[in-house]
Design a protein around this motif. Structure first.
Motif: not given
Length: 214
Positions: A165-188
């Motif tokens: 149930g994590r948001s993209n912002t929360a995922i970015a914080g948990a994995l030490f990624l940028s928000y944009g990187s998370v968006e790209k991973h989600v799109s993939q």
């Protein structure tokens, strides 16, 4: 034909036992859980074990796991899984270990007692008897597993956090990624799971369901 029945619902267990006995089948044991099933098979060496999927203590997949062990320990015993549910992971394992003398029928789809008796006869003779819906769901699970296998390790990490149930912002914080990187991973993830943009379906929820169902 000698039969062992494993069904946790007492009324259904007794009803099935009486039905089979009335039609000339020898029900040598009728039990209510997986451990008792394995003991009964070891003691009586039946031709066929009729097994429900969900039994005590957790009512999840005890019966199917017991069926897999029976096939391993007593390969000459036929197994008919007779349930309301399709548990794809263990069903695939049961069939992968050798489909001869194995059946999987859904209770609500057996409309004629003669069909049920015929299935028992065929399984005892070493044939395979599968409800088409069971086949469809097992194949679907295999395709979902293949799609998930195409994800990179990082994409699987992102999907696992989405499932929490994590948001993209929360995922970015948990994995030490940028928000944009998370968006790209989600799109993939959406692309690899075959989830195009839609006005009617929530792709994030559908992706999580794929993750949980395999």
């Amino acid at each position: 034909m000698r039969i062992v029945i494993a069904e946790d619902a007492a009324m259904l267990r007794d009803g099935l036992r009486m039905l089979l006995a009335a039609r000339g089948r020898d029900v040598v044991a009728a039990v209510g859980d997986g451990e008792a099933l394995r003991a009964a098979v070891a003691e009586h060496r039946p031709d066929v074990a009729v097994v429900d999927v969900r039994m005590p203590p957790t009512f999840t997949d005890e019966g199917l796991r017991a069926a897999i062990r029976i096939r391993r320990d007593h390969p000459g015993v036929g197994v008919l899984v007779f349930s309301q549910y399709v548990e794809t992971r263990y069903a695939a394992r049961l069939l992968a270990d050798g489909a001869d003398g194995v059946g999987y029928l859904l209770k609500e789809r057996v409309a004629d007692v003669r069909d049920f008796l015929s299935a028992l006869d065929r399984i005892a003779a070493g044939e395979t008897v599968l409800d088409p819906e069971v086949v469809t769901q097992i194949m679907g699970a295999g395709q979902r597993a293949e799609a998930l296998a195409a994800l990179t390790a990082r994409e699987r990490d992102v999907l696992a956090l989405m499932a929490q149930g994590r948001s993209n912002t929360a995922i970015a914080g948990a994995l030490f990624l940028s928000y944009g990187s998370v968006e790209k991973h989600v799109s993939q993830i959406f692309a690899k799971l075959g989830l195009p943009p839609s006005d009617h379906d929530h792709r994030r929820v559908l992706a999580v369901l794929r993750h949980l169902q395999v």
